[in-house]
Design an enzyme around this catalytic site. Structure first.
Site, mmCIF file in Angstrom:
data_model
loop_
_atom_site.group_PDB
_atom_site.id
_atom_site.type_symbol
_atom_site.label_atom_id
_atom_site.label_comp_id
_atom_site.label_asym_id
_atom_site.label_seq_id
_atom_site.Cartn_x
_atom_site.Cartn_y
_atom_site.Cartn_z
ATOM 1 N N ASP A 181 -55.630 32.097 -118.991
ATOM 2 C CA ASP A 181 -56.130 33.092 -118.044
ATOM 3 C C ASP A 181 -56.219 32.536 -116.633
ATOM 4 O O ASP A 181 -56.685 31.415 -116.419
ATOM 5 C CB ASP A 181 -57.496 33.606 -118.478
ATOM 6 C CG ASP A 181 -57.983 34.697 -117.546
ATOM 7 O OD1 ASP A 181 -57.313 35.734 -117.470
ATOM 8 O OD2 ASP A 181 -58.998 34.483 -116.873
ATOM 9 N N ASP A 223 -64.869 39.243 -117.474
ATOM 10 C CA ASP A 223 -64.095 38.379 -116.578
ATOM 11 C C ASP A 223 -65.001 37.839 -115.475
ATOM 12 O O ASP A 223 -64.612 37.757 -114.301
ATOM 13 C CB ASP A 223 -62.897 39.123 -115.989
ATOM 14 C CG ASP A 223 -61.897 38.173 -115.310
ATOM 15 O OD1 ASP A 223 -62.046 36.941 -115.459
ATOM 16 O OD2 ASP A 223 -60.984 38.657 -114.626
#
Length: 441
Positions: free
Chosen positions: A161, A314
């Site tokens: 990520d 996130d």
């Protein structure tokens, strides 16, 4: 004794009185020895119990975040495992998955074990490290996936990520490799060639502001490729922070074909649009970028109908100097752990799109299932681990990042009036939050 451990040590027995499990019928919950031992009306409080009045409140399993950036090791100026898990507890989370883009990268058994151990020492919630897919997130060769999976950290989620696993051969090998231990590859879907120099969503607003555009197809093309790879090798794929209407359509198509794919949406993509960028406030600079109102409507609909499986924050903290600069030089990312449930309530529950039982599914049960967290996201019933959240949906207040437990203040909803308040977080039978404040801190 570590200070965090001492502040989170609770009385051994807790009776949650008069709440509404899953927003349904009123019932009491008795927590003893780290487990839920009884659920029912008018339970008798043991003599040594702490009784919590939950009248009018929603009782849920503790929340689970599959996508958190704790920054440690290497980024402690933005966040640490200690401060990040404090923020998680305040948000109602009892488990978080810590992303691998640290310094050094979490691409070896040693680093993931260090992160997990720091989470245990802090004690505010369970920390499950996410392992890198490739060495150093460089996209050139696979990291030590098996060693991380067999380590004490028991890694089951792997992601680069922040960077896309762009090489299709490498992505195929990763999907094949994790099948042996029931792992999942969580892809950051961003074609690097299509987003070179990109600053915001490509559309009317980017054209008017003269900023380099980030096309939706850069996300959608990677998702389309990866669901076909997952189908080909018969492996689990998870799509991180899905943000476009086209991406929702691709995931829906893949599920109709029986492909084993799951997807997440962030709270900020459920609320904010690219119109926020007009003020050039870099707090709104994020990856993937804020999209159009049509995209926001599509991801809300996708979450409501089950195409999108979960909400993941996130949570991406940054020090002030990384955000307080010219737009093109500012870091990408937003904090989210302490406001996620309020945003989901505002955009989905209060709008009639999700019930509170649905919230338990998308913010607790399904994230735990994807991450293979066996003791998280369990039903509110006797025998389940005592990971519990008591949420009062009635009050509303403006968001003040200065009051947050996170070390960083880059919240995109600062000053906004949001609904709901955390009355109680219980992690493994220990109270970590009372009435919005860290217990004992």
């Amino acid at each position: 004794m570590n200070a965090a451990v001492s502040t989170t040590t609770a009385v051994p027995v807790v009776l949650i009185r008069g709440g509404r499990p899953y927003g349904e019928d009123v019932a009491d919950l008795l927590l003893e020895g780290g487990e839920i031992t009884a659920v029912g009306a008018d339970l008798e409080a043991p003599a040594d119990a702490e009784v919590v009045d939950a009248d009018g409140c929603i009782v849920l399993p503790g929340l689970v975040d599959l996508h958190t950036h704790l920054r440690e090791p290497g980024g402690e100026e933005a966040e640490t495992v200690e401060t990040g898990t404090r923020a998680a507890a305040r948000g109602g989370y009892t488990a978080v998955h810590a992303m691998a883009n640290t310094t050094p990268t979490a691409d070896t058994a040693g680093v993931v074990e260090q992160v997990a151990s720091q989470g245990e020492t802090a004690g505010w919630c369970t920390v499950r490290p996410v392992g890198a897919v490739t060495v150093g997130l460089q996209g050139e060769r696979l990291a030590e996936l098996d060693a991380m999976a067999s380590s004490r950290a028991r890694v089951r989620v792997f992601s680069d990520d922040g960077k896309c696993v762009h090489d299709p051969v490498l992505m195929r090998r990763a999907l094949e490799y994790v099948k042996s231990f029931d792992g999942v590859i969580a892809q950051h879907a961003q074609d690097p060639r299509l987003t070179e120099g990109a600053q915001m969503h490509e559309g009317v607003v980017s054209a008017e502001l003269g900023l380099a555009g980030w096309p939706a197809v850069a996300e959608e093309s990677i998702i389309a490729r990866d669901v076909l790879l997952a189908q080909h090798v018969g492996s689990r794929l998870h799509v991180c922070h899905l943000s476009t209407a086209g991406s929702v359509d691709i995931i829906r198509w893949a599920k109709q074909r029986g492909i084993e794919v799951t997807a997440e949406v962030t709270p900020h993509h459920l609320l904010l649009t690219d119109e926020e960028v007009r003020g050039f406030d870099a707090v709104f600079k994020v990856n993937p970028p804020l999209r159009t109102a049509a995209d926001v409507e599509a991801v809300r609909a996708g979450l409501a109908d089950g195409t999108i499986d979960i909400v993941a924050t996130d949570h991406a903290p940054h020090p002030r100097d990384a955000k307080d600069r010219e737009w093109d030089q500012a870091a990408m990312g937003m904090t989210g752990l302490e406001t996620a449930l309020s945003l989901v309530q505002a955009t989905m529950v209060d709008e009639g799109r999700l019930s509170w039982r649905d919230v338990a599914r998308v913010m607790s049960e399904k994230p735990a299932e994807i991450g293979r967290d066996e003791d998280q996201g369990r039903p509110l019933e006797p025998g389940s681990p005592a990971h519990v959240l008591v949420w009062d949906p009635r009050p509303s207040q403006p968001v003040d990042p200065a009051e947050h437990a996170s070390r960083s203040r880059n919240s995109p909803v600062a000053g906004r009036e949001l609904p709901g308040r955390n009355r109680l977080t219980v992690h493994a039978g220990r109270i970590t939050v009372r009435d919005g404040a860290l217990a004992g801190a």
